[in-house]
Design a protein around this motif. Structure first.
Motif, PDB file in Angstrom:
ATOM      1  N   LEU A  97     -25.441  30.474 -24.764  1.00 33.35           N
ATOM      2  CA  LEU A  97     -25.689  29.365 -25.570  1.00 33.35           C
ATOM      3  C   LEU A  97     -24.889  27.868 -24.849  1.00 33.35           C
ATOM      4  CD1 LEU A  97     -25.909  30.321 -29.604  1.00 33.35           C
ATOM      5  CD2 LEU A  97     -28.033  30.299 -27.651  1.00 33.35           C
ATOM      6  N   PRO A  98     -23.939  28.133 -25.058  1.00 34.29           N
ATOM      7  CA  PRO A  98     -23.139  27.158 -24.341  1.00 34.29           C
ATOM      8  C   PRO A  98     -23.802  26.146 -22.748  1.00 34.29           C
ATOM      9  CG  PRO A  98     -21.515  28.304 -25.446  1.00 34.29           C
ATOM     10  CD  PRO A  98     -22.910  29.375 -25.290  1.00 34.29           C
TER      11      PRO A  98
ATOM     12  N   LEU B 122     -25.284  18.644 -21.641  1.00 32.79           N
ATOM     13  CA  LEU B 122     -23.798  18.473 -21.551  1.00 32.79           C
ATOM     14  C   LEU B 122     -23.437  17.450 -22.690  1.00 32.79           C
ATOM     15  CD1 LEU B 122     -23.171  19.302 -18.127  1.00 32.79           C
ATOM     16  CD2 LEU B 122     -22.898  20.677 -20.142  1.00 32.79           C
ATOM     17  N   ILE B 123     -25.020  16.748 -23.184  1.00 33.66           N
ATOM     18  CA  ILE B 123     -24.361  15.395 -23.263  1.00 33.66           C
ATOM     19  C   ILE B 123     -24.027  16.185 -25.679  1.00 33.66           C
ATOM     20  CG2 ILE B 123     -26.497  14.444 -23.671  1.00 33.66           C
ATOM     21  CD1 ILE B 123     -23.657  12.383 -23.448  1.00 33.66           C
ATOM     22  N   ALA B 124     -25.073  16.875 -25.522  1.00 36.58           N
ATOM     23  CA  ALA B 124     -25.201  17.427 -26.717  1.00 36.58           C
ATOM     24  C   ALA B 124     -24.253  17.809 -27.460  1.00 36.58           C
ATOM     25  CB  ALA B 124     -26.222  18.183 -27.556  1.00 36.58           C
TER      26      ALA B 124
ATOM     27  N   ALA C  22     -21.037  17.241 -25.676  1.00 40.89           N
ATOM     28  CA  ALA C  22     -19.975  16.799 -26.120  1.00 40.89           C
ATOM     29  C   ALA C  22     -20.199  15.937 -27.244  1.00 40.89           C
ATOM     30  CB  ALA C  22     -20.391  15.245 -24.994  1.00 40.89           C
ATOM     31  N   ALA C  23     -21.341  15.910 -27.633  1.00 40.67           N
ATOM     32  CA  ALA C  23     -21.441  15.012 -28.802  1.00 40.67           C
ATOM     33  C   ALA C  23     -21.030  15.569 -30.431  1.00 40.67           C
ATOM     34  CB  ALA C  23     -22.868  14.222 -29.422  1.00 40.67           C
ATOM     35  N   VAL C  24     -21.027  17.258 -30.574  1.00 37.63           N
ATOM     36  CA  VAL C  24     -21.064  17.825 -31.558  1.00 37.63           C
ATOM     37  C   VAL C  24     -19.471  18.160 -30.667  1.00 37.63           C
ATOM     38  CG1 VAL C  24     -20.874  20.575 -31.842  1.00 37.63           C
ATOM     39  CG2 VAL C  24     -22.997  19.170 -31.312  1.00 37.63           C
ATOM     40  N   TRP C  25     -18.676  18.171 -29.802  1.00 37.62           N
ATOM     41  CA  TRP C  25     -17.129  18.409 -29.640  1.00 37.62           C
ATOM     42  C   TRP C  25     -16.550  17.035 -30.259  1.00 37.62           C
ATOM     43  CZ3 TRP C  25     -14.249  22.290 -28.997  1.00 37.62           C
ATOM     44  CH2 TRP C  25     -14.797  23.393 -29.170  1.00 37.62           C
ATOM     45  N   ARG C  26     -17.192  16.378 -29.578  1.00 37.55           N
ATOM     46  CA  ARG C  26     -16.463  14.739 -30.324  1.00 37.55           C
ATOM     47  C   ARG C  26     -16.169  14.570 -32.123  1.00 37.55           C
ATOM     48  NH1 ARG C  26     -16.049   9.947 -28.015  1.00 37.55           N
ATOM     49  NH2 ARG C  26     -15.609   8.067 -29.266  1.00 37.55           N
ATOM     50  N   TRP C  27     -17.133  15.405 -32.874  1.00 35.43           N
ATOM     51  CA  TRP C  27     -17.205  15.685 -33.519  1.00 35.43           C
ATOM     52  C   TRP C  27     -16.220  16.385 -34.492  1.00 35.43           C
ATOM     53  CZ3 TRP C  27     -18.617  20.010 -36.875  1.00 35.43           C
ATOM     54  CH2 TRP C  27     -18.138  19.724 -38.330  1.00 35.43           C
ATOM     55  N   ILE C  28     -16.274  17.679 -33.247  1.00 40.77           N
ATOM     56  CA  ILE C  28     -14.671  18.511 -34.074  1.00 40.77           C
ATOM     57  C   ILE C  28     -13.761  18.074 -33.525  1.00 40.77           C
ATOM     58  CG2 ILE C  28     -14.420  21.114 -32.974  1.00 40.77           C
ATOM     59  CD1 ILE C  28     -17.124  21.865 -32.222  1.00 40.77           C
ATOM     60  N   LEU C  29     -12.905  17.429 -32.768  1.00 39.91           N
ATOM     61  CA  LEU C  29     -11.892  17.019 -32.718  1.00 39.91           C
ATOM     62  C   LEU C  29     -11.579  15.735 -32.634  1.00 39.91           C
ATOM     63  CD1 LEU C  29     -12.023  17.762 -28.886  1.00 39.91           C
ATOM     64  CD2 LEU C  29     -10.960  19.349 -30.417  1.00 39.91           C
TER      65      LEU C  29
ATOM     66  N   ASP D 160     -20.596  13.295 -17.233  1.00 38.39           N
ATOM     67  CA  ASP D 160     -20.778  13.560 -18.132  1.00 38.39           C
ATOM     68  C   ASP D 160     -20.178  13.719 -19.566  1.00 38.39           C
ATOM     69  OD1 ASP D 160     -21.568  15.795 -17.416  1.00 38.39           O
ATOM     70  OD2 ASP D 160     -23.799  15.740 -17.550  1.00 38.39           O
ATOM     71  N   ILE D 161     -19.561  15.154 -19.519  1.00 38.65           N
ATOM     72  CA  ILE D 161     -18.823  15.605 -20.055  1.00 38.65           C
ATOM     73  C   ILE D 161     -17.220  14.768 -20.908  1.00 38.65           C
ATOM     74  CG2 ILE D 161     -17.267  16.864 -19.658  1.00 38.65           C
ATOM     75  CD1 ILE D 161     -18.450  18.147 -23.044  1.00 38.65           C
ATOM     76  N   ILE D 162     -16.744  14.650 -19.556  1.00 39.93           N
ATOM     77  CA  ILE D 162     -16.286  13.011 -20.112  1.00 39.93           C
ATOM     78  C   ILE D 162     -16.250  11.448 -20.062  1.00 39.93           C
ATOM     79  CG2 ILE D 162     -14.074  11.486 -19.104  1.00 39.93           C
ATOM     80  CD1 ILE D 162     -14.242  14.120 -16.874  1.00 39.93           C
TER      81      ILE D 162
END
Length: 338
Positions: free
Chosen positions: A155-156, A161-163, A165-172, A276-278
């Protein structure tokens, strides 16, 4: 002539004369034409087969030339030109030689971007490979829901990747992120770590997210390599006491080396160009703490619109990829020969 002599005399009209040398009659030339026709037909069949092969290869060759060959050549040429937005209107891109490379390498940001690129690539590859290999070895055993868990592991890799990144930006997130809420529940954590806004933690956070993204690729390829190792080798090794770590060292690792080579080379090439992830997590900040050569090239090209210097940075990335591939493959070949 007596009757006895007449009996032994050869008939002159019915059978004809035999050749004096007693040999057979020369073969008729009537069979040469069919032989030539058969040879000509075989040649035309081979020609048609060759033409059919080329016809099937032509679309792939055209695609590679248009979408891979041309961009690479164009980027190399742009690295030696003064290529800006003005070029799109005038069509003029003066040759500047190595000025673009001198400018970007001599800038104060290049050394920081190069160091971040090395740390980001090395940390990501190490984490992805070690965890991916451990997961691949774990799934080599048969247990309930093995196939389901392996499917979920992908799944990951499937999420854009942009999705991710958005999820991890909220997690962090420092104040409302899920990770900090979990950490603050622990007794030994007093403050919320600023994962994405601290110059000392931002690169670590980005590396962690990239490891999470790359684990499925490593685990899938390595798992396929493990499936090719005959089970009989482990049974024979067990008779000699090679179990556990010894079996991995003397059986699994040597036979998995070709797959490891592919995984590491592709992993480094993919990680060097991660962009994109950065951009989705930190946009290269804070204070260029997560700026890599890939993001530096992007900002130079599409923020400052200096496409010549941006192309030069891209060419530096290509050279780094080729350098790693050549050195690693040479060392790996030397280790195999020894």
């Amino acid at each position: 002539m007596s009757s006895r002599e007449g009996a032994h005399a050869p008939a002159s009209g019915a059978t004809g004369r035999l050749p004096r040398d007693g040999g057979a009659q020369p073969p008729s030339r009537g069979g040469e034409a069919p032989a030539r026709r058969r040879a000509s037909g075989a040649g035309s069949a081979r020609t048609r087969a060759r033409v059919a092969e080329l016809a099937f290869l032509a679309p792939a060759v055209v695609y590679l030339v248009l979408f891979f060959g041309y961009p690479v050549v164009k980027n190399v040429l742009m690295g030696f030109q003064e290529y800006t937005t003005k070029t799109f209107f005038t069509g003029e891109a003066p040759w500047v030689g190595l000025d673009n490379y001198t400018a970007v390498i001599g800038s104060s940001l290049f050394s920081r971007a190069l160091l971040n690129t090395v740390l980001f690539t090395g940390g990501s590859i190490l984490g992805q490979f070690v965890i991916g290999l451990a997961i691949a070895v774990f799934f080599r055993r048969s247990f309930p829901l093995n196939n389901v868990l392996r499917a979920l592991l992908l799944l990951p890799w499937l999420v854009p990747l942009i999705a991710s990144a958005a999820v991890w930006r909220w997690i962090l997130d420092t104040d409302y992120g899920a990770l900090n809420r979990l950490l603050t529940a622990l007794p030994f954590v007093e403050a919320n770590p600023a994962w994405l806004t601290s110059t000392s933690l931002a690169l670590i956070a980005v590396i962690g997210v990239n490891i999470w993204l790359g684990i499925p690729f490593n685990a899938t390829i390595l798992y396929g390599g493990l499936q090719e190792i005959p089970e009989e080798l482990y049974e024979a090794g067990a008779l000699d006491g090679a179990t556990g770590w010894r079996a991995f060292r003397h059986i699994t690792w040597p036979l998995l080396r070709p797959v490891v080579t592919v995984v590491l080379v592709l992993g480094v090439v993919y990680t060097l160009k991660v962009l994109d992830i950065i951009l989705g997590l930190t946009n290269g900040g804070p204070a260029n703490a997560t700026q890599t050569i890939a993001t530096y090239s992007y900002f130079t090209s599409f923020k400052e619109f200096d496409f010549g210097q941006g192309a030069a940075l891209g060419n530096v990335l290509v050279l780094l990829s080729l350098l790693f591939a050549v050195i690693y493959l040479r060392l790996n070949r030397k280790a195999v020969d020894e």
